[in-house]
Design a protein around this motif. Sequence first.
Motif, PDB file in Angstrom:
ATOM      1  N   ASN A   1      -7.920  -0.104 -10.171  1.00 57.74           N
ATOM      2  CA  ASN A   1      -7.321  -0.029  -8.844  1.00 57.74           C
ATOM      3  C   ASN A   1      -7.675  -1.245  -7.991  1.00 57.74           C
ATOM      4  O   ASN A   1      -6.832  -1.773  -7.255  1.00 57.74           O
ATOM      5  CB  ASN A   1      -7.760   1.254  -8.144  1.00 57.74           C
ATOM      6  N   GLU A   2      -8.934  -1.680  -8.090  1.00 58.71           N
ATOM      7  CA  GLU A   2      -9.347  -2.848  -7.306  1.00 58.71           C
ATOM      8  C   GLU A   2      -8.524  -4.068  -7.693  1.00 58.71           C
ATOM      9  O   GLU A   2      -8.071  -4.833  -6.826  1.00 58.71           O
ATOM     10  CB  GLU A   2     -10.842  -3.118  -7.522  1.00 58.71           C
ATOM     11  N   ARG A   3      -8.288  -4.238  -8.978  1.00 56.85           N
ATOM     12  CA  ARG A   3      -7.497  -5.394  -9.420  1.00 56.85           C
ATOM     13  C   ARG A   3      -6.051  -5.283  -8.923  1.00 56.85           C
ATOM     14  O   ARG A   3      -5.446  -6.277  -8.530  1.00 56.85           O
ATOM     15  CB  ARG A   3      -7.535  -5.512 -10.938  1.00 56.85           C
TER      16      ARG A   3
ATOM     17  N   GLY B   1      -2.136  -8.648  -3.184  1.00 55.50           N
ATOM     18  CA  GLY B   1      -2.272  -9.169  -1.833  1.00 55.50           C
ATOM     19  C   GLY B   1      -2.536  -8.099  -0.797  1.00 55.50           C
ATOM     20  O   GLY B   1      -2.619  -8.392   0.396  1.00 55.50           O
ATOM     21  N   ALA B   2      -2.681  -6.850  -1.235  1.00 53.37           N
ATOM     22  CA  ALA B   2      -2.907  -5.765  -0.291  1.00 53.37           C
ATOM     23  C   ALA B   2      -4.257  -5.890   0.398  1.00 53.37           C
ATOM     24  O   ALA B   2      -4.364  -5.669   1.612  1.00 53.37           O
ATOM     25  CB  ALA B   2      -2.815  -4.415  -1.006  1.00 53.37           C
ATOM     26  N   PHE B   3      -5.300  -6.223  -0.358  1.00 51.67           N
ATOM     27  CA  PHE B   3      -6.648  -6.283   0.190  1.00 51.67           C
ATOM     28  C   PHE B   3      -7.368  -7.526  -0.300  1.00 51.67           C
ATOM     29  O   PHE B   3      -6.994  -8.133  -1.302  1.00 51.67           O
ATOM     30  CB  PHE B   3      -7.477  -5.063  -0.246  1.00 51.67           C
ATOM     31  N   MET B   4      -8.435  -7.851   0.420  1.00 51.99           N
ATOM     32  CA  MET B   4      -9.405  -8.820  -0.075  1.00 51.99           C
ATOM     33  C   MET B   4     -10.500  -8.026  -0.776  1.00 51.99           C
ATOM     34  O   MET B   4     -10.805  -6.901  -0.383  1.00 51.99           O
ATOM     35  CB  MET B   4      -9.989  -9.625   1.073  1.00 51.99           C
ATOM     36  N   PRO B   5     -11.093  -8.591  -1.819  1.00 53.38           N
ATOM     37  CA  PRO B   5     -12.018  -7.823  -2.660  1.00 53.38           C
ATOM     38  C   PRO B   5     -13.316  -7.447  -1.969  1.00 53.38           C
ATOM     39  O   PRO B   5     -13.864  -8.206  -1.171  1.00 53.38           O
ATOM     40  CB  PRO B   5     -12.280  -8.760  -3.838  1.00 53.38           C
TER      41      PRO B   5
ATOM     42  N   GLU C   1     -12.878 -11.092  -6.957  1.00 49.02           N
ATOM     43  CA  GLU C   1     -12.179 -12.247  -6.392  1.00 49.02           C
ATOM     44  C   GLU C   1     -11.441 -13.048  -7.461  1.00 49.02           C
ATOM     45  O   GLU C   1     -10.540 -13.835  -7.163  1.00 49.02           O
ATOM     46  CB  GLU C   1     -13.152 -13.156  -5.633  1.00 49.02           C
ATOM     47  N   SER C   2     -11.798 -12.829  -8.731  1.00 50.48           N
ATOM     48  CA  SER C   2     -11.100 -13.518  -9.819  1.00 50.48           C
ATOM     49  C   SER C   2      -9.640 -13.100  -9.927  1.00 50.48           C
ATOM     50  O   SER C   2      -8.832 -13.793 -10.556  1.00 50.48           O
ATOM     51  CB  SER C   2     -11.804 -13.257 -11.158  1.00 50.48           C
ATOM     52  N   ALA C   3      -9.283 -11.980  -9.300  1.00 53.56           N
ATOM     53  CA  ALA C   3      -7.899 -11.504  -9.341  1.00 53.56           C
ATOM     54  C   ALA C   3      -7.021 -12.209  -8.313  1.00 53.56           C
ATOM     55  O   ALA C   3      -5.800 -12.018  -8.306  1.00 53.56           O
ATOM     56  CB  ALA C   3      -7.860  -9.991  -9.106  1.00 53.56           C
ATOM     57  N   ILE C   4      -7.608 -13.029  -7.446  1.00 48.89           N
ATOM     58  CA  ILE C   4      -6.840 -13.731  -6.416  1.00 48.89           C
ATOM     59  C   ILE C   4      -6.232 -15.000  -7.000  1.00 48.89           C
ATOM     60  O   ILE C   4      -6.929 -15.815  -7.614  1.00 48.89           O
ATOM     61  CB  ILE C   4      -7.727 -14.097  -5.218  1.00 48.89           C
TER      62      ILE C   4
ATOM     63  N   GLN D   1       0.816  -1.219   0.000  1.00 46.46           N
ATOM     64  CA  GLN D   1       0.000   0.000   0.000  1.00 46.46           C
ATOM     65  C   GLN D   1       0.852   1.271   0.000  1.00 46.46           C
ATOM     66  O   GLN D   1       0.460   2.291  -0.575  1.00 46.46           O
ATOM     67  CB  GLN D   1      -0.937   0.025   1.212  1.00 46.46           C
ATOM     68  N   LYS D   2       1.990   1.208   0.643  1.00 50.13           N
ATOM     69  CA  LYS D   2       2.841   2.393   0.746  1.00 50.13           C
ATOM     70  C   LYS D   2       3.236   2.914  -0.617  1.00 50.13           C
ATOM     71  O   LYS D   2       3.379   4.129  -0.831  1.00 50.13           O
ATOM     72  CB  LYS D   2       4.095   2.056   1.571  1.00 50.13           C
ATOM     73  N   THR D   3       3.407   2.015  -1.573  1.00 45.43           N
ATOM     74  CA  THR D   3       3.737   2.398  -2.946  1.00 45.43           C
ATOM     75  C   THR D   3       2.482   2.632  -3.769  1.00 45.43           C
ATOM     76  O   THR D   3       2.433   3.539  -4.612  1.00 45.43           O
ATOM     77  CB  THR D   3       4.593   1.307  -3.606  1.00 45.43           C
ATOM     78  N   GLN D   4       1.455   1.833  -3.527  1.00 47.97           N
ATOM     79  CA  GLN D   4       0.243   1.907  -4.348  1.00 47.97           C
ATOM     80  C   GLN D   4      -0.549   3.193  -4.125  1.00 47.97           C
ATOM     81  O   GLN D   4      -1.052   3.786  -5.098  1.00 47.97           O
ATOM     82  CB  GLN D   4      -0.655   0.699  -4.054  1.00 47.97           C
ATOM     83  N   TYR D   5      -0.679   3.626  -2.889  1.00 43.21           N
ATOM     84  CA  TYR D   5      -1.510   4.780  -2.603  1.00 43.21           C
ATOM     85  C   TYR D   5      -1.047   6.049  -3.326  1.00 43.21           C
ATOM     86  O   TYR D   5      -1.876   6.752  -3.921  1.00 43.21           O
ATOM     87  CB  TYR D   5      -1.611   5.013  -1.097  1.00 43.21           C
ATOM     88  N   PRO D   6       0.239   6.396  -3.266  1.00 45.06           N
ATOM     89  CA  PRO D   6       0.670   7.582  -4.015  1.00 45.06           C
ATOM     90  C   PRO D   6       0.372   7.479  -5.509  1.00 45.06           C
ATOM     91  O   PRO D   6       0.048   8.476  -6.152  1.00 45.06           O
ATOM     92  CB  PRO D   6       2.178   7.641  -3.742  1.00 45.06           C
TER      93      PRO D   6
END
Length: 432
Positions: free
Chosen positions: A349-351, A357-361, A367-370, A56-61
Amino acid sequence: MGIASPSRRSFLSAASAGALVAAAGPLLGACGNDGGSGAGGKVTLEFWNIATTEPQKTQYPKVVQAFQAANPNVTVRMTALENEAYKAKMTAQTASGKLPDIFVSWGGGVLKQQVEAGLVEDLTRRAADLSATLNPLSMDAYRLDGKLYGVPYDMGMVGFWYNKKLFAKAGVKQPPATWSAFLDAVRRLKAAGVTPIALAGKEKWPGHYYWSYLAMRIGGGAVFKQAETSRDFSAPVFVDAGRRLKELADLQPFQQGYQGAGYPTPGGQAALMGTGRAAMELMGQWAPSVQEDAGGDLGADLGFFPFPTVEGGKGTLTEVFGGGNGHALRKGAPKEAMDFLRFFLNAENERMFVSSGAFMPVVKGAESAITDPNRKQVAQAMTGATGFQLFLDQAFAPAVGQQVNDSVAELIADRATPEQVTRAITQAARTQ
C-alpha cells in the motif's frame, strides 16, 4: 490549513463537501460505541477520512476491500469528507465526546484537546512495531508528553511550486534563494505581464504560510515553540515577519480577485497554477496532484524551490514548515482498528500511495518509489531537515490557529498592521 491542512494535509474541493466515497456509511454510525463488535464476533469499524479527490478517492476503497478480504469478520464503513467539512464535523464530534473508531488527524493542538478530553487511544505500545519502521520526524506531531496518539501516513513540507516557462519569459534565470531576490522575481514577472503568485484568499490558511515561514527565516526554527510556551507573539521577529509580508503584498503579486478564490475549486489557486495563469504558489507536497485534479498539469514545466532565506536572519533553508496526515483511534477502539492501520501502511500500500503521487513516504526506504524530480527534492529536503514546524493552525489550539489565519489574511489585504497581527494572536493565545 486552516489547517489542514494545511493539511496540510490534503485539500479537497468544496463542491464535494459532505460527499461520501463508495461504501461509505452514515456519518454517526458506531462512533463512540462499545467497540463495534456485533453478533458472531463480527466487528464494524467506522473510518473517517478526507479522501475525496484522486488518486486517494479510488485507492482508499481498494485498501478497505483488501483488508476486509483478509479479515472477513471485519466491516469497515468509510466516510470521506472534504477537508473543511471534515474539520467542522470532527469539532462537533469532539464536543459530543463521540469519535469514530479511526479518524484522520493532523496532530498538534487539535489532537491535544481530544487527548485531554480522554477521547483518543494511547498507541505507544500498540504501535511500537510500526514506530521502528517510520521516519521519526513524521511522528513528532502525534507525540504528547512522550506518548504516541497517532500514526502518520504522509509527511512533507511547504515550498514554492513554480512555472519554469513563465520564469524564463520574465527573465528570472533561477529560483530565488533570498527574500530580496524573491521580491525582485515578483517585480520581473509583473513587468512581463505575468501574475506572480496564485493565492486562495477566501480560505485564509494558504496565506499564513508566508508569515510563518518569514518568522522562521528571521528568527530561526525555535521561534514558535518559544512563543507557544510564553503565549506571547509580540516579539520583534513576528512584527518583522509582518513587515516583510506587507512588502510582498504591496507589490500586488496575487491574481485579481484573490480574496474570493478557493484553493482546489474551479478558477482557484491550484487551477490557476496548473493551467499556467500564475507563476508560483506556496503550497505543500500535495500541490501537483491538486493542480491536476483541478484541471491543469504543467508536466516538465513545473519546478519546486524552498522558501527563501531572509538576509541577516537566523533561519536556514534546512528548517522546514509543513506537516502531513495521520490516523488516530478513539479511546476503546477494538484491536482490529490497529490492525487496519498496520495494513494501511504495509509495503504494497505504501508503494501504491507514494508512486501515484498521493503521499510523500513515511515508511523508511519508501522514497525509492518516487520518480518525479520535484517530489524527490521534497523528500530529500525532509530527510536533511534540521528543524521542523507544524502548520500553525494545527500546532496551536484551534482558536489560536484560526486567529493566525484571520489576522494574516487581514494583513495581506492591508486591513491590519504587523503590530495588530501580533497583538491579536497574543490575545488569542492568552485566553486559552
